[in-house]
Design an enzyme around this catalytic site. Structure first.
Site, PDB file in Angstrom:
ATOM      1  N   TYR A  56       0.850  -1.206   0.000  1.00 34.55           N
ATOM      2  CA  TYR A  56       0.000   0.000   0.000  1.00 34.55           C
ATOM      3  C   TYR A  56       0.873   1.239   0.000  1.00 34.55           C
ATOM      4  O   TYR A  56       1.800   1.347   0.790  1.00 34.55           O
ATOM      5  CB  TYR A  56      -0.925   0.018   1.227  1.00 34.55           C
ATOM      6  N   GLU A  58      -0.361   4.841  -0.533  1.00 35.67           N
ATOM      7  CA  GLU A  58      -1.115   6.094  -0.724  1.00 35.67           C
ATOM      8  C   GLU A  58      -0.194   7.298  -0.584  1.00 35.67           C
ATOM      9  O   GLU A  58       0.632   7.360   0.322  1.00 35.67           O
ATOM     10  CB  GLU A  58      -2.245   6.188   0.311  1.00 35.67           C
ATOM     11  N   ASP A 202      -6.426  13.375 -25.102  1.00 34.49           N
ATOM     12  CA  ASP A 202      -6.531  11.982 -24.668  1.00 34.49           C
ATOM     13  C   ASP A 202      -5.935  11.124 -25.778  1.00 34.49           C
ATOM     14  O   ASP A 202      -6.557  10.905 -26.812  1.00 34.49           O
ATOM     15  CB  ASP A 202      -8.001  11.640 -24.419  1.00 34.49           C
ATOM     16  N   THR A 228      -3.916   5.840 -21.718  1.00 34.62           N
ATOM     17  CA  THR A 228      -3.780   4.508 -21.149  1.00 34.62           C
ATOM     18  C   THR A 228      -2.363   4.047 -21.467  1.00 34.62           C
ATOM     19  O   THR A 228      -1.686   4.610 -22.330  1.00 34.62           O
ATOM     20  CB  THR A 228      -4.769   3.516 -21.789  1.00 34.62           C
ATOM     21  N   LYS A 231      -2.501   0.249 -24.742  1.00 35.28           N
ATOM     22  CA  LYS A 231      -2.913   0.133 -26.146  1.00 35.28           C
ATOM     23  C   LYS A 231      -1.648   0.115 -27.016  1.00 35.28           C
ATOM     24  O   LYS A 231      -0.829  -0.775 -26.828  1.00 35.28           O
ATOM     25  CB  LYS A 231      -3.926   1.224 -26.468  1.00 35.28           C
ATOM     26  N   ARG A 237      -2.281  -2.819 -18.071  1.00 33.99           N
ATOM     27  CA  ARG A 237      -3.495  -2.021 -17.899  1.00 33.99           C
ATOM     28  C   ARG A 237      -3.182  -0.897 -16.935  1.00 33.99           C
ATOM     29  O   ARG A 237      -2.811  -1.145 -15.799  1.00 33.99           O
ATOM     30  CB  ARG A 237      -4.634  -2.862 -17.280  1.00 33.99           C
TER      31      ARG A 237
END
Ligand SMILES: *Cc1c(COP(=O)(O)O)cnc(C)c1O
Length: 423
Positions: A56, A58, A202, A228, A231, A237
């Site tokens: 974790y 954060e 984008d 992203t 692609k 991902r």
């Protein structure tokens, strides 16, 4: 066999291991023309499968809310530095979970609910998150949409300017999911300046082409760039937001704590690996081969009488209007899938049919170029597409089955990272 091997997964959950193997085989045997998909390298696969998933983190490097960041901080900083270097950006945030949350972070950084946003309409090639009605971005903001010209199939820059000056949006999106032509970032930037809007590019689909020098970059024109990573960029991902130094704090605050909790550190590591690969000497060649393949495939389809939106392509993507072929997009896409050619049905601009049963097909060459297919194979791919589309129109399953066999045979000659048939 999958690589990395699934030994432990198989022992723990054989049914699931079978499904993963079957999916790998499916990806191996098919001509994958889904424009948003690719095959990641074994190094990227390994990074996503590491113990980093246990952590974790954060916050941001040096300012975390949990202890034990001795290794995660340098990993995230490496991904950030590589992103900035590869795209020449002043700032990068590599934490967004995927493209849609990255775009939502842009709204949170620059807009208040009810503010006006201008984006390309979904059926014209835009993305849901650019203010389409069913998306949170269309419900919570006042979305105004531009389209493409009926005569050219290209974005109507006059309409963009007219709407921008009339509606005075706070945010303008350029880019989309079904744009076969080069995006004119300088023209968008000039309109945004004139209208006093933030310009967001984008580039989810074309990030790999930009990295490889096969499409102009929005950096230096757009205030923020979202993409992203999975692609044409060929990473895991995930997503990134690039921005000018001026907007760095707003972007970071929007991603965390604005929208997300802990970043997915295993994905961050895999993004760092993918960015290293995309900075390497072979990636420019890969990007240019993607475009060459798309151009060759478009030319072969035109020769067979296919109606391509905008008459061709400048990038990895081809959008076909099947109206003149007497079959709709969905049955054609389903027949092509059974025949071993995987793509998606898609709305075309001014589509008279419904979104769930539209007139078009969308194809992209990112994945098949990774497999090693070249321009010399494209006429054959076009011939198979043509045969199966015609077979779909007359519901001839025999042709579909024959083509599936031929395609399995072709693809066995092109290795796939992450899986190979057991000898
Ligand atoms: C794919 C895509 C997205 C969304 O990415 P997800 O990771 O699927 O959320 C956003 N914008 C554009 C233009 C895309 O093509």
């Amino acid at each position: 066999m999958h690589e990395p091997t699934l030994t432990h997964l198989r022992a723990e959950d054989p049914g699931l291991a079978d499904l993963v193997e079957a999916e790998a085989r499916r990806q191996y045997e098919k001509i994958r023309l889904i424009a948003s998909e690719n095959y990641v390298s074994r190094a990227v696969l390994e990074a996503t499968g590491t113990v980093l998933t246990n952590k974790y983190s954060e916050g941001y490097a040096g300012r975390r809310y949990y202890e034990g960041q001795q290794n995660v901080d340098p990993i995230e900083l490496l991904a950030i530095d590589r992103a900035k270097a590869l795209f020449g950006a002043e700032h990068a945030n590599v934490q967004p979970y995927s493209g849609s949350p990255a775009n939502l972070a842009v709204y949170l950084a620059f807009l208040n609910p009810g503010d006006t946003v201008l984006g390309l309409s979904l059926p014209m090639g835009g993305h849901l998150t650019h203010g389409w009605s069913v998306s949170a971005t269309g419900k919570w903001f006042n979305a105004v949409r531009y389209g493409v010209r009926a005569d050219t199939g290209r974005v109507d820059m006059d309409e963009v300017r007219d709407l921008a000056l009339k509606e005075r949006p706070k945010l303008i999106w350029c880019g989309g999911t079904a744009i076969p032509r080069t995006i004119d970032f300088p023209a968008f930037a000039e309109i945004a300046r004139e209208a006093g809007a933030v310009l967001a590019a984008d580039v989810a689909h074309i990030a790999g082409l930009i990295a490889g020098g096969a499409h102009p970059s929005p950096v230096g024109h757009a205030d923020v760039v979202t993409t992203t990573t999975h692609k044409t960029l060929r990473g895991p991902r995930g997503a990134m937001i690039l921005s000018t130094a001026e907007h760095a704090a707003a972007v970071d605050k929007a991603v965390f704590p604005g929208l997300q909790g802990g970043p997915h550190d295993h994905t961050t590591a895999a993004i760092a690996v993918a960015l290293k690969e995309a900075s390497g000497p072979d990636f420019g060649d890969y990007a240019h081969r993607i475009v060459a393949n798309a151009r060759a495939l478009a030319a072969a389809l035109l020769e067979r009488g296919y109606d391509l939106i905008s008459g061709g392509t400048d990038n990895h993507l081809i959008l076909i209007d099947l109206t003149n072929k007497g079959v709709a997009g969905k049955p054609a896409a389903q027949a092509l899938d059974r025949a071993g050619i995987e793509l998606n049905y898609n709305a075309v601009p001014f589509d008279p049919r419904k979104p769930f049963d539209p007139s078009g097909l969308r194809l992209g060459t990112g994945a098949i170029t990774t497999r090693g297919l070249g321009v010399e194979q494209m006429p054959r791919v076009a011939a198979w597409i043509d045969e199966v589309v015609q077979a779909a129109a007359r519901q001839d399953e025999a042709v579909v089955e024959r083509v599936a066999g031929e395609i399995r045979e072709l693809m066995a000659a092109y290795p796939m990272p992450g899986w190979a048939p057991t000898p």
